[in-house]
Structure formats: C-alpha cells, structure tokens
Design a protein around this motif. Structure first.
Motif, PDB file in Angstrom:
ATOM      1  N   ASP A 147       0.815  -1.226   0.000  1.00 17.25           N
ATOM      2  CA  ASP A 147       0.000   0.000   0.000  1.00 17.25           C
ATOM      3  C   ASP A 147       0.847   1.274   0.000  1.00 17.25           C
ATOM      4  O   ASP A 147       0.340   2.352  -0.270  1.00 17.25           O
ATOM      5  CB  ASP A 147      -1.006   0.000   1.164  1.00 17.25           C
ATOM      6  N   TYR A 148       2.151   1.165   0.291  1.00 12.50           N
ATOM      7  CA  TYR A 148       3.017   2.352   0.284  1.00 12.50           C
ATOM      8  C   TYR A 148       3.825   2.468  -1.011  1.00 12.50           C
ATOM      9  O   TYR A 148       4.686   3.328  -1.137  1.00 12.50           O
ATOM     10  CB  TYR A 148       3.995   2.319   1.471  1.00 12.50           C
ATOM     11  N   CYS A 149       3.534   1.585  -1.971  1.00 12.22           N
ATOM     12  CA  CYS A 149       4.370   1.529  -3.178  1.00 12.22           C
ATOM     13  C   CYS A 149       4.316   2.839  -3.969  1.00 12.22           C
ATOM     14  O   CYS A 149       3.248   3.339  -4.286  1.00 12.22           O
ATOM     15  CB  CYS A 149       3.909   0.383  -4.083  1.00 12.22           C
ATOM     16  N   ASP A 150       5.495   3.340  -4.304  1.00 12.12           N
ATOM     17  CA  ASP A 150       5.541   4.520  -5.173  1.00 12.12           C
ATOM     18  C   ASP A 150       6.389   4.227  -6.409  1.00 12.12           C
ATOM     19  O   ASP A 150       6.796   5.135  -7.128  1.00 12.12           O
ATOM     20  CB  ASP A 150       6.093   5.745  -4.417  1.00 12.12           C
ATOM     21  N   THR A 151       6.668   2.943  -6.643  1.00 10.42           N
ATOM     22  CA  THR A 151       7.559   2.616  -7.767  1.00 10.42           C
ATOM     23  C   THR A 151       6.968   1.576  -8.719  1.00 10.42           C
ATOM     24  O   THR A 151       7.679   1.053  -9.565  1.00 10.42           O
ATOM     25  CB  THR A 151       8.917   2.064  -7.264  1.00 10.42           C
ATOM     26  N   TYR A 152       5.654   1.278  -8.576  1.00 10.57           N
ATOM     27  CA  TYR A 152       5.090   0.315  -9.522  1.00 10.57           C
ATOM     28  C   TYR A 152       5.086   0.935 -10.914  1.00 10.57           C
ATOM     29  O   TYR A 152       4.711   2.088 -11.103  1.00 10.57           O
ATOM     30  CB  TYR A 152       3.655  -0.096  -9.162  1.00 10.57           C
ATOM     31  N   THR A 153       5.515   0.172 -11.905  1.00  5.46           N
ATOM     32  CA  THR A 153       5.500   0.691 -13.269  1.00  5.46           C
ATOM     33  C   THR A 153       4.958  -0.376 -14.209  1.00  5.46           C
ATOM     34  O   THR A 153       5.217  -1.558 -14.037  1.00  5.46           O
ATOM     35  CB  THR A 153       6.914   1.085 -13.726  1.00  5.46           C
ATOM     36  N   ASP A 154       4.229   0.049 -15.194  1.00  2.03           N
ATOM     37  CA  ASP A 154       3.566  -0.837 -16.136  1.00  2.03           C
ATOM     38  C   ASP A 154       4.567  -1.359 -17.172  1.00  2.03           C
ATOM     39  O   ASP A 154       5.238  -0.559 -17.841  1.00  2.03           O
ATOM     40  CB  ASP A 154       2.462  -0.017 -16.817  1.00  2.03           C
ATOM     41  N   PRO A 155       4.670  -2.703 -17.334  1.00  2.00           N
ATOM     42  CA  PRO A 155       5.623  -3.257 -18.310  1.00  2.00           C
ATOM     43  C   PRO A 155       5.349  -2.827 -19.752  1.00  2.00           C
ATOM     44  O   PRO A 155       6.213  -2.950 -20.615  1.00  2.00           O
ATOM     45  CB  PRO A 155       5.448  -4.776 -18.155  1.00  2.00           C
ATOM     46  N   GLU A 156       4.143  -2.330 -20.022  1.00  2.00           N
ATOM     47  CA  GLU A 156       3.799  -1.913 -21.393  1.00  2.00           C
ATOM     48  C   GLU A 156       4.323  -0.511 -21.730  1.00  2.00           C
ATOM     49  O   GLU A 156       4.451  -0.145 -22.895  1.00  2.00           O
ATOM     50  CB  GLU A 156       2.264  -1.894 -21.571  1.00  2.00           C
ATOM     51  N   ASP A 184      13.603  -7.139   1.624  1.00  2.00           N
ATOM     52  CA  ASP A 184      12.598  -6.717   2.607  1.00  2.00           C
ATOM     53  C   ASP A 184      12.043  -7.961   3.300  1.00  2.00           C
ATOM     54  O   ASP A 184      12.024  -9.046   2.719  1.00  2.00           O
ATOM     55  CB  ASP A 184      11.413  -6.040   1.909  1.00  2.00           C
ATOM     56  N   VAL A 185      11.569  -7.771   4.533  1.00  2.70           N
ATOM     57  CA  VAL A 185      10.637  -8.748   5.112  1.00  2.70           C
ATOM     58  C   VAL A 185       9.288  -8.038   5.066  1.00  2.70           C
ATOM     59  O   VAL A 185       9.066  -7.062   5.787  1.00  2.70           O
ATOM     60  CB  VAL A 185      11.016  -9.147   6.554  1.00  2.70           C
ATOM     61  N   LYS A 186       8.443  -8.493   4.153  1.00 11.67           N
ATOM     62  CA  LYS A 186       7.174  -7.802   3.905  1.00 11.67           C
ATOM     63  C   LYS A 186       6.154  -8.097   5.004  1.00 11.67           C
ATOM     64  O   LYS A 186       6.046  -9.239   5.469  1.00 11.67           O
ATOM     65  CB  LYS A 186       6.603  -8.236   2.554  1.00 11.67           C
ATOM     66  N   LEU A 187       5.394  -7.071   5.376  1.00 10.32           N
ATOM     67  CA  LEU A 187       4.408  -7.212   6.454  1.00 10.32           C
ATOM     68  C   LEU A 187       3.001  -7.352   5.873  1.00 10.32           C
ATOM     69  O   LEU A 187       2.623  -6.593   4.967  1.00 10.32           O
ATOM     70  CB  LEU A 187       4.464  -5.988   7.376  1.00 10.32           C
ATOM     71  N   PRO A 188       2.209  -8.309   6.400  1.00 14.81           N
ATOM     72  CA  PRO A 188       0.864  -8.549   5.856  1.00 14.81           C
ATOM     73  C   PRO A 188      -0.021  -7.307   5.858  1.00 14.81           C
ATOM     74  O   PRO A 188      -0.796  -7.101   4.932  1.00 14.81           O
ATOM     75  CB  PRO A 188       0.281  -9.620   6.792  1.00 14.81           C
ATOM     76  N   PHE A 189       0.113  -6.475   6.875  1.00 15.37           N
ATOM     77  CA  PHE A 189      -0.744  -5.283   6.963  1.00 15.37           C
ATOM     78  C   PHE A 189      -0.608  -4.418   5.709  1.00 15.37           C
ATOM     79  O   PHE A 189      -1.588  -3.844   5.232  1.00 15.37           O
ATOM     80  CB  PHE A 189      -0.355  -4.464   8.210  1.00 15.37           C
ATOM     81  N   HIS A 190       0.595  -4.347   5.167  1.00 14.85           N
ATOM     82  CA  HIS A 190       0.831  -3.466   4.013  1.00 14.85           C
ATOM     83  C   HIS A 190       0.720  -4.196   2.680  1.00 14.85           C
ATOM     84  O   HIS A 190       0.569  -3.554   1.638  1.00 14.85           O
ATOM     85  CB  HIS A 190       2.221  -2.825   4.112  1.00 14.85           C
ATOM     86  N   LEU A 212      15.612  -0.616   9.733  1.00  8.89           N
ATOM     87  CA  LEU A 212      14.212  -0.195   9.831  1.00  8.89           C
ATOM     88  C   LEU A 212      14.048   1.025   8.935  1.00  8.89           C
ATOM     89  O   LEU A 212      14.801   1.992   9.064  1.00  8.89           O
ATOM     90  CB  LEU A 212      13.855   0.188  11.266  1.00  8.89           C
ATOM     91  N   GLN A 213      13.103   0.939   8.023  1.00  7.53           N
ATOM     92  CA  GLN A 213      12.907   2.060   7.082  1.00  7.53           C
ATOM     93  C   GLN A 213      11.501   2.621   7.241  1.00  7.53           C
ATOM     94  O   GLN A 213      10.518   1.930   6.982  1.00  7.53           O
ATOM     95  CB  GLN A 213      13.131   1.579   5.653  1.00  7.53           C
ATOM     96  N   PRO A 214      11.405   3.876   7.679  1.00  6.21           N
ATOM     97  CA  PRO A 214      10.070   4.457   7.849  1.00  6.21           C
ATOM     98  C   PRO A 214       9.396   4.773   6.513  1.00  6.21           C
ATOM     99  O   PRO A 214      10.071   5.151   5.550  1.00  6.21           O
ATOM    100  CB  PRO A 214      10.336   5.751   8.631  1.00  6.21           C
ATOM    101  N   ILE A 215       8.080   4.609   6.480  1.00  9.78           N
ATOM    102  CA  ILE A 215       7.308   5.023   5.299  1.00  9.78           C
ATOM    103  C   ILE A 215       7.283   6.545   5.279  1.00  9.78           C
ATOM    104  O   ILE A 215       7.103   7.192   6.316  1.00  9.78           O
ATOM    105  CB  ILE A 215       5.873   4.450   5.372  1.00  9.78           C
ATOM    106  N   HIS A 216       7.487   7.104   4.081  1.00  5.32           N
ATOM    107  CA  HIS A 216       7.464   8.562   3.932  1.00  5.32           C
ATOM    108  C   HIS A 216       6.107   9.011   3.407  1.00  5.32           C
ATOM    109  O   HIS A 216       5.461   8.300   2.633  1.00  5.32           O
ATOM    110  CB  HIS A 216       8.561   9.009   2.963  1.00  5.32           C
TER     111      HIS A 216
END
Ligand code: SF4
Length: 248
Positions: A37-46, A142-148, A204-208
């Motif tokens: 939910d904090y992703c700011d880097t998703y990019t479309d392969p097309e 990363d160790v991804k957290l289920p909440f996010h 530990l990396q805080p969400i911005h």
C-alpha cells in the motif's frame, strides 16, 4: 538474447539502506506481483523505458519495451563512461526477480565493466535467486508485512534469507513500517530475521508521506529502534534519503 520490460535506467545516489549516499546506476525493472500500500515505484511493463542521457541530468529519452540485454548493457556502459565512479548497478523495481533469465545473461557482462551488483527485492521469490547469486554482491531483501501487502509472506521471506545467509553475498535486511503498522508484525519480522540471520544488521525504514518526510517523528522512530533492539541486537534506522533530497 533475453529481454525484460524496463521502467528506467539512470544515475543517482543510493537512497536506502547501509550503502546510502553511494553512486549507483539504477536499473528499474517494470512490473511487480505484490501490491504494497506504500508503493511509489510500480511501473507498467507496457510503458516505454526511460533512459537518462547524461548521468544526473534528469534528461531522458524513451525506448520501446521489452529491451534486450545488449541494449541495456550499452546504456549502462554509456552512463558509467560519461561519469565514471558508480559503485553498483542497482537492480530495482518493481521486482527484478520476475526476470531471472534476463538477469542471468546481463549480470556477468555488467561485472566485466567493473561494476558490483546490488539487488533490491521484496525477498519473496527465493526460487529465482540461487542461479543469480554468483553475480550478486549485495542482496537487500525486505521482510514484507501482511498489513501493508495484503497477505503474509513469512515462509517465503524465511527461505529467502536462509539462501542469502549461506551464500557469499552481503545481506541487507529491511523492514518498512509506518504510523499505522501493527507493531506485532514488526516484531514478527524482527524475530524471523533474528532466527535466520542473527549477525545481520536489520534496517528499519520508515514510510514517507507525500511531503517526502517520514510519517513518524524522530522521537517515535527512536522509540521504535529501542523496542526493536530488544528482539534483534543489530538495528539501524535509515529514512529514504533520496526522498529527503528530492532525488529520483
Ligand atoms: S514489492 Fe516493491 S514494487 Fe512491488 S508493490 Fe511492493 S513496494 Fe511496490
């Protein structure tokens, strides 16, 4: 020749983790099968790939996707030749491990240019990792957290870290958390890291937030580090420095 969809190739400073501030050439692969939910880097392969003309210029031209390894190598080589001194080729995304065949072909050629290779990954696709390890210098997982991320990946994360631990690579473990993250999930991630990789420093990396600053105050982040240290002795907090500096 193998191909992969790319989002961009550019030169900047490492903005995350213990190599922060080092000069990297970033190779951002397009597409990801997670949905943080904090992703700011998703990019479309097309979408066409953006290639920086001069290192640090922010001036880009486009190439149609997918790109062949030879084309990608040419652009990496060009950036390094025009402004030598990059420490790593940083593979980022999206999720680079969605394209193992492409990386298997590209990475030995990149190392021949004298660049070390730094992989940034969600740390889920452990099945793709072993053949790539001989050509990786740093794996930042990363160790991804289920909440996010909408579901739990504890088992996958554990296997991923185990493989890295046994390999001849520098392992960087990162836990991303924010104001709303349930602390119990951060604790579980720390326990997992401590069980599998007790000697490895956990970042530990805080969400911005949209203003580029961490959602949590300095005092809250310090308290989080104190709590985290009770579960894993090697803790470091690093915000996303590239966002603080308004760099890509
Ligand atoms: S793993 Fe990375 S690229 Fe994929 S959704 Fe999460 S933050 Fe975005």
């Amino acid at each position: 020749m193998s191909t992969a969809p790319l989002a961009e190739i550019f030169s900047s400073l490492a903005g995350e983790g213990p190599h922060v501030g080092r000069r990297h050439i970033f190779l951002r692969l397009a597409g990801c099968d997670l949905g943080c939910d904090y992703c700011d880097t998703y990019t479309d392969p097309e979408t066409p790939a953006r290639i920086e003309r001069e290192p640090g210029s922010g001036d880009f031209f486009s190439l149609p996707n997918p790109l062949e390894t030879g084309e990608v190598l040419r652009e990496i080589k060009g950036l390094e030749e025009r402004a030598p001194g990059h420490v790593h080729l940083a593979l980022t995304g999206g999720e680079p491990l969605l394209y193992p065949e492409f990386l298997l072909e590209l990475l030995p050629l990149v190392r021949k240019l004298g660049l070390a290779v730094y992989l940034e990954t969600a740390g889920i696709h452990h099945e793709a990792l072993p053949p790539l390890l001989p050509d990786l210098d740093v794996v930042a997982a990363d160790v991804k957290l289920p909440f996010h991320c909408g579901r739990a990946y504890w088992e996958e994360s554990g296997k991923f870290l185990e493989i890295c631990q046994k390999a001849d690579v520098e392992l960087v473990v990162k836990i991303i958390f924010g104001k709303k993250t349930p602390w119990a999930e951060v604790e579980r991630a720390l326990r997992l890291a401590n069980e599998v990789a007790p000697e490895v420093e956990v970042t530990l990396q805080p969400i911005h937030g949209p203003d580029g600053r961490p959602e949590l105050s300095g005092e809250e982040l310090l308290r989080a580090c104190i709590r985290a240290s009770a579960l894993h002795s090697r803790i470091r907090l690093i915000p996303q420095v590239h966002r603080l500096l308004s760099l890509p």
